[in-house]
Design a protein around this motif. Structure first.
Motif, mmCIF file in Angstrom:
data_model
loop_
_atom_site.group_PDB
_atom_site.id
_atom_site.type_symbol
_atom_site.label_atom_id
_atom_site.label_comp_id
_atom_site.label_asym_id
_atom_site.label_seq_id
_atom_site.Cartn_x
_atom_site.Cartn_y
_atom_site.Cartn_z
ATOM 1 N N SER A 214 54.902 78.411 22.915
ATOM 2 C CA SER A 214 54.386 79.459 23.739
ATOM 3 C C SER A 214 52.923 79.904 23.677
ATOM 4 O O SER A 214 52.160 79.986 24.595
ATOM 5 C CB SER A 214 55.132 80.751 23.786
ATOM 6 O OG SER A 214 55.242 81.165 22.500
ATOM 7 N N VAL A 215 52.546 79.974 22.466
ATOM 8 C CA VAL A 215 51.272 80.157 22.107
ATOM 9 C C VAL A 215 50.237 79.034 22.384
ATOM 10 O O VAL A 215 48.961 79.184 22.958
ATOM 11 C CB VAL A 215 51.051 80.336 20.580
ATOM 12 C CG1 VAL A 215 49.459 80.612 20.199
ATOM 13 C CG2 VAL A 215 51.701 81.659 20.236
ATOM 14 N N SER A 218 49.571 79.224 26.085
ATOM 15 C CA SER A 218 48.835 79.836 26.467
ATOM 16 C C SER A 218 47.207 79.796 25.970
ATOM 17 O O SER A 218 46.251 80.068 26.853
ATOM 18 C CB SER A 218 48.983 81.564 25.524
ATOM 19 O OG SER A 218 48.573 81.497 24.252
ATOM 20 N N LYS A 219 46.887 78.792 25.349
ATOM 21 C CA LYS A 219 45.731 78.388 24.844
ATOM 22 C C LYS A 219 45.411 77.098 25.631
ATOM 23 O O LYS A 219 44.220 76.396 25.317
ATOM 24 C CB LYS A 219 45.500 78.239 23.370
ATOM 25 C CG LYS A 219 45.753 79.264 22.491
ATOM 26 C CD LYS A 219 45.536 79.031 21.145
ATOM 27 C CE LYS A 219 45.581 80.238 20.149
ATOM 28 N NZ LYS A 219 44.471 81.227 20.236
#
Length: 257
Positions: A214-215, A218-219
């Motif tokens: 998920s991180v 987002s990036k």
């Protein structure tokens, strides 16, 4: 390139089988589903595996220690000081490292624990309970071309539940049963990860999907390789029986070897 297999969970949704063995050791056609997954990777030239074990991890180690016993004809000659003769030994060209990554470690934490066996290299990773016929060579080529940290394989799946339309005040505005149009993309595993992935994992409590992927998403560092062929997981006894039936019919799509 090494293949990392997540095989340490408790398998709580298939307790009929996992009570006695790790879920990746549940058999399809007489061989553990873990073996089926490894056979597919091996077909594409990936023969080195790191298995993230945990629950009943000793059973995985013992199975590989005795692998030639399961795949070869054996003569036990007790007349000559317990001599054992292996006939036509049929083993795989595999190098397998089984690592005890803890009983309750989350998936991301398990990956972090095997970092020393991966080093500063890109690696393949999947779960130890799902089979598919994805072309792994094309998956790797796709990953190498886009230059992002990670790639996951996505498949289009039917929604299995009724569809609710819920208002802001929590009232159900409408309800209908699932239809042929209700499909969504899900993560089927079969991932490729650059070594930078380890920087996104803090400790044993880190889950790969919720806390890592998920991180990365987002990036803008997570890419999807869409697979339109066969994929199935073995979360429940019903799914296990379905895979058994497919294998028994002799047309298992994941049997590419």
């Amino acid at each position: 390139m090494k293949v990392v297999l997540l095989a340490g969970g408790l398998g709580t949704r298939i307790t009929e089988e996992s009570e006695y063995r790790p879920k990746p050791m549940v058999e399809i056609g007489g061989m553990p589903i873990l073996w089926h997954i490894m056979k597919e990777y091996s077909f594409y030239g990936y023969h080195e595996f790191v298995i993230c074990a945990g629950y009943k991890q000793h059973m995985i180690k013992k199975w590989f220690a005795d692998y030639f016993l399961y795949t070869s004809d054996i003569t036990f000659d007790f007349t000559q000081k317990d001599r054992t003769i292996v006939h036509d030994q049929r083993t795989e060209p595999w190098r397998v490292t089984v690592v005890d990554t803890g009983l309750y470690t989350m998936t991301g934490g398990r990956i972090k624990r095997i970092q020393k066996y991966i080093g500063n290299e890109t690696f393949l990773m999947t779960y130890g309970d799902g089979v598919c016929d994805v072309d792994i060579s094309k998956l790797v080529r796709f990953h190498e071309q886009h230059g992002k940290i990670a790639t996951l394989t996505s498949v289009l799946q039917d929604q299995s539940k009724g569809i609710l339309n819920i208002g802001k005040d929590n009232t159900v505005r409408s309800f209908r049963e699932k239809s042929i149009a209700d499909k969504t993309y899900i993560n089927a595993g079969y991932m490729v990860m650059n070594p930078q992935i380890f920087d996104y994992i803090d400790d044993d409590s880190c889950a790969v999907e919720q806390d890592v992927l998920s991180v990365l998403a987002s990036k803008g560092e997570l890419m999807s390789y869409t697979h339109k062929g066969f994929w199935s997981c073995m979360d429940t006894l019903r799914e296990k029986k379905e895979l058994e039936n497919i294998w028994a019919r002799g047309n298992a799509p994941w049997k590419v070897w």
